[in-house]
Design an enzyme around this catalytic site. Structure first.
Site, PDB file in Angstrom:
ATOM      1  N   TYR A 127      -0.385   6.610 -12.470  1.00  0.00           N
ATOM      2  CA  TYR A 127       0.247   7.326 -11.353  1.00  0.00           C
ATOM      3  C   TYR A 127       1.032   8.562 -11.828  1.00  0.00           C
ATOM      4  CZ  TYR A 127      -0.952   3.974  -7.645  1.00  0.00           C
ATOM      5  OH  TYR A 127      -1.625   3.215  -6.714  1.00  0.00           O
ATOM      6  N   ASN A 148       1.023  -1.368  -0.001  1.00  0.00           N
ATOM      7  CA  ASN A 148      -0.017  -1.091   1.000  1.00  0.00           C
ATOM      8  C   ASN A 148      -1.401  -1.589   0.577  1.00  0.00           C
ATOM      9  OD1 ASN A 148      -0.508   0.833  -0.923  1.00  0.00           O
ATOM     10  ND2 ASN A 148      -0.171   2.601   0.406  1.00  0.00           N
ATOM     11  N   GLU A 205     -10.447   7.993 -13.088  1.00  0.00           N
ATOM     12  CA  GLU A 205      -9.787   6.696 -12.870  1.00  0.00           C
ATOM     13  C   GLU A 205     -10.690   5.536 -13.296  1.00  0.00           C
ATOM     14  OE1 GLU A 205      -6.953   8.214  -9.152  1.00  0.00           O
ATOM     15  OE2 GLU A 205      -8.394   6.582  -8.809  1.00  0.00           O
ATOM     16  N   HIS A 214      -5.476   0.685  -3.534  1.00  0.00           N
ATOM     17  CA  HIS A 214      -5.581   2.063  -4.020  1.00  0.00           C
ATOM     18  C   HIS A 214      -7.040   2.474  -3.940  1.00  0.00           C
ATOM     19  CE1 HIS A 214      -5.465   5.619  -6.614  1.00  0.00           C
ATOM     20  NE2 HIS A 214      -6.590   5.143  -7.117  1.00  0.00           N
ATOM     21  N   LYS A 267      -3.855  -4.299  -4.780  1.00  0.00           N
ATOM     22  CA  LYS A 267      -2.501  -4.221  -5.335  1.00  0.00           C
ATOM     23  C   LYS A 267      -1.798  -5.587  -5.326  1.00  0.00           C
ATOM     24  CE  LYS A 267      -1.842   0.680  -4.160  1.00  0.00           C
ATOM     25  NZ  LYS A 267      -0.947   1.662  -3.499  1.00  0.00           N
TER      26      LYS A 267
HETATM   27  P1  GDP Z   1      -2.665   6.942  -1.306  1.00  0.00           P
HETATM   28  O1  GDP Z   1      -3.615   7.897  -1.958  1.00  0.00           O
HETATM   29  O2  GDP Z   1      -2.942   6.743   0.169  1.00  0.00           O
HETATM   30  O3  GDP Z   1      -2.553   5.617  -2.025  1.00  0.00           O
HETATM   31  O4  GDP Z   1      -1.210   7.606  -1.327  1.00  0.00           O
HETATM   32  P2  GDP Z   1      -0.498   8.550  -2.436  1.00  0.00           P
HETATM   33  O5  GDP Z   1      -1.474   8.933  -3.515  1.00  0.00           O
HETATM   34  O6  GDP Z   1       0.212   9.631  -1.706  1.00  0.00           O
HETATM   35  O7  GDP Z   1       0.621   7.586  -3.041  1.00  0.00           O
HETATM   36  C1  GDP Z   1       0.305   6.632  -4.029  1.00  0.00           C
HETATM   37  C2  GDP Z   1       1.005   5.352  -3.684  1.00  0.00           C
HETATM   38  O8  GDP Z   1       2.416   5.545  -3.764  1.00  0.00           O
HETATM   39  C3  GDP Z   1       0.799   4.835  -2.256  1.00  0.00           C
HETATM   40  O9  GDP Z   1      -0.403   4.134  -2.066  1.00  0.00           O
HETATM   41  C4  GDP Z   1       1.997   3.938  -2.084  1.00  0.00           C
HETATM   42  O10 GDP Z   1       1.812   2.683  -2.765  1.00  0.00           O
HETATM   43  C5  GDP Z   1       3.074   4.736  -2.801  1.00  0.00           C
HETATM   44  N1  GDP Z   1       3.797   5.642  -1.877  1.00  0.00           N
HETATM   45  C6  GDP Z   1       3.319   6.764  -1.267  1.00  0.00           C
HETATM   46  N2  GDP Z   1       4.251   7.352  -0.496  1.00  0.00           N
HETATM   47  C7  GDP Z   1       5.369   6.581  -0.619  1.00  0.00           C
HETATM   48  C8  GDP Z   1       6.692   6.676  -0.073  1.00  0.00           C
HETATM   49  O11 GDP Z   1       7.008   7.574   0.684  1.00  0.00           O
HETATM   50  N3  GDP Z   1       7.571   5.680  -0.437  1.00  0.00           N
HETATM   51  C9  GDP Z   1       7.212   4.663  -1.290  1.00  0.00           C
HETATM   52  N4  GDP Z   1       8.145   3.732  -1.586  1.00  0.00           N
HETATM   53  N5  GDP Z   1       5.991   4.560  -1.824  1.00  0.00           N
HETATM   54  C10 GDP Z   1       5.077   5.494  -1.488  1.00  0.00           C
HETATM   55 MG    MG Z   2      -3.494   8.758  -3.842  1.00  0.00          MG
END
Ligand code: GDP
Ligand code: MG
Length: 140
Positions: A51, A114, A128, A117, A11
């Protein structure tokens, strides 16, 4: 266990801090092979569509803005159990909850920025990978 592929994205927070090589070393040390890789500047439409599953979440607009804030590195990782193995080395979404050896514990700035992905299922991985790569770009 069959050989599997997964879609990885390094990222913008990580490309900005020049961490591509360190992150790739974690993948390679875990036995994941980088079989496709390209640097890209995502468009708002691409990031929004990628997303789309999170469209109703409160962080969606911020997430799309973050993902277009600088270049990303799009990758296909291949190996035994690649989807789960990649999720394991990535660590929890929130770096504060990630185990110490993981990419997110070592490198992530926040729950949003973070660093990586990774696809969360074999089915999503296939979709994807197709979203970003032609089969001819993947060279095992
Ligand atoms: P991942 O699969 O671990 O990447 O997590 P998710 O699929 O739940 O979320 C996708 C991405 O959205 C995450 O990697 C973060 O970059 C972002 N994200 C997830 N949860 C949060 C949140 O609570 N706040 C914010 N600002 N970003 C979030
Ligand atoms: Mg995810």
């Amino acid at each position: 266990m069959a050989t599997e592929r997964t879609l990885s994205i390094i990222k913008p927070d990580a490309t900005r801090r020049n961490l591509t090589g360190k992150i790739n070393a974690v993948f390679e040390d875990a036995g994941l092979k980088i079989v496709a890789q390209k640097r890209a500047q995502l468009t708002p439409a691409q990031a929004g569509a990628f997303y789309a599953v999170h469209k109703e979440r409160p962080f969606y607009n911020d997430l799309v803005s973050f993902m277009i804030s600088g270049p990303v590195v799009l990758q296909v990782l291949e190996g035994e159990n690649a989807v789960a193995k990649n999720r394991d080395v990535m660590g929890a979404t929130d770096p504060k909850k990630a185990e110490a050896h993981t990419i997110r514990a070592q490198f992530a700035e926040s729950i949003e920025a973070n660093s990586v992905h990774g696809s969360d299922s074999a089915e999503n991985a296939a979709n994807e990978i197709r979203f970003f790569f032609a089969e001819t770009e993947i060279l095992p």
